[in-house]
Design an enzyme around this catalytic site. Structure first.
Site, PDB file in Angstrom:
ATOM      1  N   MET A 222      24.468   8.310   3.260  1.00 35.45           N
ATOM      2  CA  MET A 222      24.354   9.630   3.869  1.00 35.45           C
ATOM      3  C   MET A 222      24.595   9.560   5.379  1.00 35.45           C
ATOM      4  O   MET A 222      25.269  10.417   5.948  1.00 35.45           O
ATOM      5  CB  MET A 222      22.987  10.243   3.564  1.00 35.45           C
ATOM      6  CG  MET A 222      22.848  11.679   4.012  1.00 35.45           C
ATOM      7  SD  MET A 222      24.097  12.768   3.268  1.00 35.45           S
ATOM      8  CE  MET A 222      23.204  13.411   1.852  1.00 35.45           C
TER       9      MET A 222
ATOM     10  N   LYS B 238     -17.533  -0.103   5.380  1.00 29.27           N
ATOM     11  CA  LYS B 238     -17.979  -1.080   4.390  1.00 29.27           C
ATOM     12  C   LYS B 238     -19.491  -1.005   4.162  1.00 29.27           C
ATOM     13  O   LYS B 238     -19.956  -1.123   3.020  1.00 29.27           O
ATOM     14  CB  LYS B 238     -17.597  -2.483   4.859  1.00 29.27           C
ATOM     15  CG  LYS B 238     -17.821  -3.543   3.787  1.00 29.27           C
ATOM     16  CD  LYS B 238     -17.191  -4.872   4.167  1.00 29.27           C
ATOM     17  CE  LYS B 238     -17.277  -5.851   3.000  1.00 29.27           C
ATOM     18  NZ  LYS B 238     -16.650  -7.143   3.334  1.00 29.27           N
TER      19      LYS B 238
ATOM     20  N   GLN C 247      -9.180  -5.798  11.644  1.00 32.27           N
ATOM     21  CA  GLN C 247      -8.639  -4.777  10.736  1.00 32.27           C
ATOM     22  C   GLN C 247      -9.271  -3.404  10.962  1.00 32.27           C
ATOM     23  O   GLN C 247      -9.423  -2.623  10.031  1.00 32.27           O
ATOM     24  CB  GLN C 247      -8.757  -5.215   9.274  1.00 32.27           C
ATOM     25  CG  GLN C 247      -7.882  -6.438   8.983  1.00 32.27           C
ATOM     26  CD  GLN C 247      -7.668  -6.711   7.502  1.00 32.27           C
ATOM     27  OE1 GLN C 247      -8.544  -6.433   6.686  1.00 32.27           O
ATOM     28  NE2 GLN C 247      -6.526  -7.271   7.156  1.00 32.27           N
TER      29      GLN C 247
ATOM     30  N   GLU D  60       0.818  -1.217   0.000  1.00 31.39           N
ATOM     31  CA  GLU D  60       0.000   0.000   0.000  1.00 31.39           C
ATOM     32  C   GLU D  60       0.853   1.268   0.000  1.00 31.39           C
ATOM     33  O   GLU D  60       0.456   2.287  -0.565  1.00 31.39           O
ATOM     34  CB  GLU D  60      -0.950   0.006   1.201  1.00 31.39           C
ATOM     35  CG  GLU D  60      -2.083  -1.002   1.103  1.00 31.39           C
ATOM     36  CD  GLU D  60      -1.724  -2.366   1.666  1.00 31.39           C
ATOM     37  OE1 GLU D  60      -0.537  -2.600   1.971  1.00 31.39           O
ATOM     38  OE2 GLU D  60      -2.634  -3.207   1.802  1.00 31.39           O
TER      39      GLU D  60
END
Lengths: 157, 565
Positions: free
Chosen positions: B473, B162, B113, B50
């Site tokens: 770096m 949902k 979730q 994602e």
């Protein structure tokens, strides 16, 4: 270090879910102080009014007002200069304390006894925050059991 | 019309002219994905993480100027996307990110979730919404696109439970938006603009300080006109690369921590900073009290909160930089470019004294050479994305940028793992240009799973890994400021990048010489599939010059001078 000053900011916001979190998140996220915060709906509108007492340098206060204004549900931000400011406090005393003395003191600070029970007396004052500070100092000798302050509300003159 | 919440999402995206959605399905967003399956108006690109979906949407947006769209599910789908939201927020990239949420009846129950998504995204988005009724969806999505792309752009997050995506309600996208509390100020105050122009006319050593807002506002060509009309020299921030062409006679270079000596000295010597869409970031200013100490400041920005946030503006102008610059240009006829000839000479002398360069003094390839070489071979034909670290700074320093939106890099948040997925989004938005991602051996592993997306979607991103076996770096700072204690930055153990690319169906090269590099790049361009070019470069090269953190711009660590052999 730039000088830190106390400031009162009023914010008019759309009265919608999570709007208060947006304001308080902004303060915590950017490291600004909140001394007190009050919020209530503005009658007959879809808006609420917050009164925030904060402190910071001139630059910080300017940033606070600008950042508040950037939030989408914020309609107006006033940083007050010339204002009328009031705060309320409720104080619980043991019923054994001298009720006459307390009532007299309260009336000097725009207040009165609001409740008398078997064990406790509850008094109320409503005055400028600094005067409320004073009042609370004075009444210490009457052994207050509990004190609650409302936080300041303010209106521009 | 009466349709489901999921169908509304599709209809809204179509109405907004969205041609590509980057995303990853999951339980709470399945109703919407079912509608994606049924439609053929826009592409959905399935990334393999994602976070990559949001970075790809960012790359797409930065290259095209359009709003990028990403879609994810609730819980971990959303939390994975947060880095992308934060990245877009810091770099003012317009995105609409739509996430699924558990059904309304389960919110607050610690459901499977479930996470308080709007609570998390609040501080890293321009605005966010939790949709509680399908009848609000048309308005909310329309507001989301408007808020993302207007004023100072930024990401907007829309969280949809949902059951709301299943709910049937009336949908009308032709509604007029009435955002009483959001009215971005775009037109600069004419009196302030006039005052600023008077200040410019009086200044002896004025300097343009060009920022990323110019790119966002599509103002680069207006700025070019303004710079050429006035003859005032210009420095660019990291985010503004490509505003002026690299060969523009008035462009000094990038300024800031790894800016050129001449750019930083010009900023220290100027008597008037003309800030256009820049925000005086700490990586630009160095020590604030010493920054442009003797200069007046004109600051044009669409975000009032950016003005006088860090550096006090003597001439604040709130407005869209494009319109303001066009107005300024109209008032610039009394400015004679010849007037600044000696000022420009002074700056040229700074540049002659300490030019932006490097030494080819080792057997191994120098990373800067690789970037310059790609510039020579591809130049304007490539869009350049990067990850974060040394390679990113070298890319900003050494690539010959010729146009706005050619340069796509994570500036504000500094997100390792940004480059590869962003370069995929860039390729989608700009298929006719080569999409290059300069990356490091550290950064590339942070989203290397996107090889799969690039193979599946035929997105021939060329990832050039400047491989020094270090987290370069951080290693540089350890060398310079931590007495060479290289704590956890040695990346000697690493994968076979050639095999890694090949395992996904891409192509890989490992090169150690200039000829090998040229051959690999040529071959990758011909094969036209996603590629890793693993370039073995000098391990201990530092990005120079450098303003140590918190130091003054004029106090730079410089590249050691060496006699030419």
């Amino acid at each position: 270090m730039e000088k830190s000053e106390r400031r009162v900011i009023s914010v008019i916001v759309v009265n919608e879910a999570s709007v208060l979190s947006r304001i308080t998140d902004l303060f915590s996220g950017r490291g600004y102080n909140i001394t007190s915060l009050t919020v209530a709906p503005i009658p007959d509108t879809k808006y609420s009014r917050l009164t925030i007492v904060t402190s910071g340098s001139v630059r910080v206060i300017e940033q606070i007002t600008k950042q508040l204004h950037k939030l989408i549900p914020v309609l107006k931000v006033y940083e007050h200069a010339d204002l009328v400011e009031k705060e309320m406090a409720l104080i619980k005393f043991p019923a054994s304390e001298n009720i006459t003395d307390i009532a007299t003191l309260c009336s000097a600070y725009n207040g009165k006894i609001v409740n008398v029970g078997d064990n406790v007396i509850i008094a109320m004052v409503a005055d400028e925050p600094k005067r409320v500070d004073n009042f609370l100092k004075i009444i210490n000798k009457y052994n207050p059991k509990e004190i609650v302050r409302s936080g300041a509300v303010a209106l521009e003159r | 019309m009466q349709i489901s919440g999921a169908q509304m999402v599709i209809e809204a995206l179509i109405a907004e002219g969205v041609d590509t959605v980057f995303g990853y399905p999951g339980g709470a967003i399945m109703n919407v994905y079912d509608e994606i399956y049924k439609q053929d108006k826009f592409e959905h690109i399935l990334t393999r993480h994602e976070q990559a979906a949001v970075h790809a949407a960012e790359g797409y947006s930065k290259a095209s100027g359009k709003v990028g769209v990403a879609m994810i599910t609730s819980g971990p789908g959303f939390t994975n996307a947060v880095t992308g939201l934060a990245d877009a927020y810091m770099d003012s990239i317009p995105l609409v990110v739509i996430s699924g949420q558990v059904p309304m009846s389960l919110i607050g129950t610690d459901a499977f979730q479930e996470i308080d998504a709007v609570g998390i995204s609040r501080s890293c988005t321009k605005h966010n919404y939790l949709v509680t009724d399908a009848k609000d969806l048309a308005r909310i999505l329309k507001e989301a696109f408007y808020i993302a792309s207007s004023g100072r752009p930024g990401p907007v997050h829309v969280d949809i439970p949902k059951d709301v995506t299943a709910q049937i309600a009336n949908f009308d996208y032709s509604i007029e938006l009435d955002l009483e509390t959001y009215k971005p100020h775009t037109k600069g105050n004419p009196r302030q603009i006039k005052k600023a122009m008077e200040a410019i006319a009086k200044a002896k050593r004025p300097l343009f300080y060009l920022g990323g807002g110019i790119i966002n506002s599509n103002a680069a060509y207006a700025v070019r006109d303004f710079v050429h009309a006035t003859g005032i020299p210009a420095v660019e921030t990291f985010m503004a690369r490509g505003t002026l062409s690299y060969d523009d006679e008035y462009l000094i270079s990038m300024l800031g921590m790894h800016g050129s000596y001449a750019a930083n000295m010009a900023m220290s010597e100027t008597d008037l900073v003309i800030g256009l869409g820049a925000r005086f970031d700490d990586r630009v200013t160095g020590k604030l009290s010493e920054f442009a100490k003797n200069a007046g400041v004109i600051h044009v920005d669409i975000d009032p909160a950016s003005i006088s946030k860090l550096v006090n503006a003597d001439y604040p102008i709130v407005g869209d930089v494009k319109g303001v610059v066009e107005e300024m240009l109209k008032l610039s006829s009394n400015i004679n470019p010849a007037k600044y000839a000696s000022w420009r000479d002074t700056i040229k002398n700074f540049d002659t004294l300490h030019p932006l360069t490097y030494h080819e003094d080792t057997d191994r390839l120098k990373p800067q050479w690789v970037i310059q070489r790609v510039g020579e071979l591809l130049g304007d034909d490539a869009n350049i994305s990067t990850d974060v670290g040394q390679h990113q700074m070298w890319s900003a320093q050494f690539y010959p940028f010729t146009r706005p939106r050619q340069w796509i890099s994570s500036g504000g948040l500094g997100t390792m793992g940004f480059g590869f997925p962003a370069a995929m989004g860039v390729k989608v938005a700009s298929p006719d240009k080569v999409s290059i991602n300069f990356t490091g051996d550290g950064s590339i592993l942070m989203n290397c799973q996107e090889l799969m997306t690039a193979v599946e979607q035929k997105l021939p991103v060329i990832n050039i890994i400047l491989n020094n076996n270090y987290l370069g770096m951080v290693r540089q700072w350890q060398t310079l400021f931590y007495e060479k204690r290289h704590s956890e930055t040695d990346l000697s153990v690493q994968p076979d990048f050639v095999k890694l690319a090949e395992a996904f169906g891409g192509i890989g090269y490992r090169v150690t010489t200039k000829d090998e590099f040229d051959a690999a790049l040529k071959d990758a361009l011909e094969k036209n599939i996603v590629a890793f070019i693993d370039v073995v470069v000098e391990r201990l090269e530092n990005v120079m010059p450098m303003v140590p953190s918190g130091g003054s711009l004029f106090n730079m660590m410089l590249l050691e001078k060496k006699e030419k052999k």
